[in-house]
Design a protein around this motif. Sequence first.
Motif, PDB file in Angstrom:
ATOM      1  N   MET A  32       3.534   3.704   1.549  1.00  0.00           N
ATOM      2  CA  MET A  32       3.466   3.933   2.994  1.00  0.00           C
ATOM      3  C   MET A  32       2.007   3.798   3.413  1.00  0.00           C
ATOM      4  O   MET A  32       1.124   4.342   2.747  1.00  0.00           O
ATOM      5  CB  MET A  32       4.009   5.307   3.371  1.00  0.00           C
ATOM      6  CG  MET A  32       5.495   5.480   3.076  1.00  0.00           C
ATOM      7  SD  MET A  32       6.199   6.995   3.752  1.00  0.00           S
ATOM      8  CE  MET A  32       6.391   6.537   5.485  1.00  0.00           C
ATOM      9  N   SER A  33       1.793   3.078   4.484  1.00  0.00           N
ATOM     10  CA  SER A  33       0.425   2.806   4.916  1.00  0.00           C
ATOM     11  C   SER A  33       0.310   2.869   6.425  1.00  0.00           C
ATOM     12  O   SER A  33       1.310   2.825   7.144  1.00  0.00           O
ATOM     13  CB  SER A  33      -0.020   1.422   4.438  1.00  0.00           C
ATOM     14  OG  SER A  33      -0.117   1.367   3.027  1.00  0.00           O
ATOM     15  N   PHE A  45      -5.571  -3.067   7.760  1.00  0.00           N
ATOM     16  CA  PHE A  45      -5.185  -1.926   6.945  1.00  0.00           C
ATOM     17  C   PHE A  45      -6.169  -0.787   7.163  1.00  0.00           C
ATOM     18  O   PHE A  45      -7.380  -1.001   7.198  1.00  0.00           O
ATOM     19  CB  PHE A  45      -5.192  -2.356   5.481  1.00  0.00           C
ATOM     20  CG  PHE A  45      -4.973  -1.260   4.493  1.00  0.00           C
ATOM     21  CD1 PHE A  45      -6.050  -0.634   3.886  1.00  0.00           C
ATOM     22  CD2 PHE A  45      -3.696  -0.859   4.161  1.00  0.00           C
ATOM     23  CE1 PHE A  45      -5.855   0.368   2.958  1.00  0.00           C
ATOM     24  CE2 PHE A  45      -3.489   0.146   3.228  1.00  0.00           C
ATOM     25  CZ  PHE A  45      -4.568   0.759   2.635  1.00  0.00           C
ATOM     26  N   VAL A  46      -5.638   0.422   7.280  1.00  0.00           N
ATOM     27  CA  VAL A  46      -6.484   1.594   7.469  1.00  0.00           C
ATOM     28  C   VAL A  46      -6.419   2.515   6.244  1.00  0.00           C
ATOM     29  O   VAL A  46      -7.436   2.920   5.704  1.00  0.00           O
ATOM     30  CB  VAL A  46      -6.070   2.384   8.718  1.00  0.00           C
ATOM     31  CG1 VAL A  46      -6.894   3.664   8.855  1.00  0.00           C
ATOM     32  CG2 VAL A  46      -6.202   1.521   9.968  1.00  0.00           C
ATOM     33  N   VAL A  77       4.597  10.717   6.493  1.00  0.00           N
ATOM     34  CA  VAL A  77       3.228  10.460   6.068  1.00  0.00           C
ATOM     35  C   VAL A  77       2.297  10.790   7.228  1.00  0.00           C
ATOM     36  O   VAL A  77       2.646  10.577   8.398  1.00  0.00           O
ATOM     37  CB  VAL A  77       3.041   8.996   5.610  1.00  0.00           C
ATOM     38  CG1 VAL A  77       3.263   8.018   6.757  1.00  0.00           C
ATOM     39  CG2 VAL A  77       1.684   8.790   4.966  1.00  0.00           C
ATOM     40  N   TYR A  78       1.157  11.366   6.881  1.00  0.00           N
ATOM     41  CA  TYR A  78       0.192  11.806   7.882  1.00  0.00           C
ATOM     42  C   TYR A  78      -1.124  11.049   7.724  1.00  0.00           C
ATOM     43  O   TYR A  78      -1.523  10.704   6.613  1.00  0.00           O
ATOM     44  CB  TYR A  78      -0.084  13.300   7.733  1.00  0.00           C
ATOM     45  CG  TYR A  78       1.147  14.167   7.803  1.00  0.00           C
ATOM     46  CD1 TYR A  78       1.779  14.611   6.645  1.00  0.00           C
ATOM     47  CD2 TYR A  78       1.685  14.529   9.036  1.00  0.00           C
ATOM     48  CE1 TYR A  78       2.917  15.395   6.703  1.00  0.00           C
ATOM     49  CE2 TYR A  78       2.823  15.321   9.105  1.00  0.00           C
ATOM     50  CZ  TYR A  78       3.429  15.748   7.933  1.00  0.00           C
ATOM     51  OH  TYR A  78       4.553  16.531   8.006  1.00  0.00           O
ATOM     52  N   LEU A  79      -1.772  10.829   8.833  1.00  0.00           N
ATOM     53  CA  LEU A  79      -3.119  10.282   8.824  1.00  0.00           C
ATOM     54  C   LEU A  79      -3.997  11.252   9.605  1.00  0.00           C
ATOM     55  O   LEU A  79      -3.875  11.338  10.823  1.00  0.00           O
ATOM     56  CB  LEU A  79      -3.175   8.892   9.449  1.00  0.00           C
ATOM     57  CG  LEU A  79      -4.530   8.209   9.400  1.00  0.00           C
ATOM     58  CD1 LEU A  79      -4.891   7.845   7.957  1.00  0.00           C
ATOM     59  CD2 LEU A  79      -4.551   6.954  10.265  1.00  0.00           C
ATOM     60  N   ALA A  96       5.991   0.640   5.725  1.00  0.00           N
ATOM     61  CA  ALA A  96       6.558   1.101   4.455  1.00  0.00           C
ATOM     62  C   ALA A  96       7.294  -0.033   3.750  1.00  0.00           C
ATOM     63  O   ALA A  96       7.730  -1.007   4.370  1.00  0.00           O
ATOM     64  CB  ALA A  96       7.516   2.270   4.693  1.00  0.00           C
ATOM     65  N   ARG A  97       7.384   0.148   2.433  1.00  0.00           N
ATOM     66  CA  ARG A  97       8.203  -0.756   1.635  1.00  0.00           C
ATOM     67  C   ARG A  97       8.925   0.077   0.582  1.00  0.00           C
ATOM     68  O   ARG A  97       8.317   0.942  -0.057  1.00  0.00           O
ATOM     69  CB  ARG A  97       7.366  -1.835   0.981  1.00  0.00           C
ATOM     70  CG  ARG A  97       8.212  -2.854   0.226  1.00  0.00           C
ATOM     71  CD  ARG A  97       7.503  -4.154   0.023  1.00  0.00           C
ATOM     72  NE  ARG A  97       8.376  -5.087  -0.673  1.00  0.00           N
ATOM     73  CZ  ARG A  97       8.089  -6.371  -0.844  1.00  0.00           C
ATOM     74  NH1 ARG A  97       6.960  -6.871  -0.377  1.00  0.00           N
ATOM     75  NH2 ARG A  97       8.928  -7.143  -1.498  1.00  0.00           N
TER      76      ARG A  97
END
Length: 125
Positions: A32-33, A45-46, A77-79, A96-97
Amino acid sequence: QLVESGGGLVQTGGSLRLSCKASGRTENAKVMSWFRQAPGKEREFVAGIVRDDRVTSFLESVKGRFTISRDKGGNTVYLQMSNLNFNDTAVYYCAARYDRWYFIPSEDPGEYTYWGQGTQVTVSS
């Protein structure tokens, strides 16, 4: 389905926490990104998280300011973003994958099969 939340307007030096909740699948995503896209720029991308949440990766310019984490259930997921500046202004997307393992999060948006709708982050001076 991925649904982001937590964006908004913040002053320079402020903080925000973005959340991305995954639903509709019985298994957790393998990776997850977070990506972001500013006006007139390509999506970049971060931060990402993989492998039972032991491996993370970050864009160089956000290292030390952003952290990424996932809840125990693995579906959110959190950023966490701190010390924000004008260059962080963008629409932030969760990705996500589920069907492929990665040693480190991929920075290629083409590797991801699920995307959220995006949440706007605006940093003002």
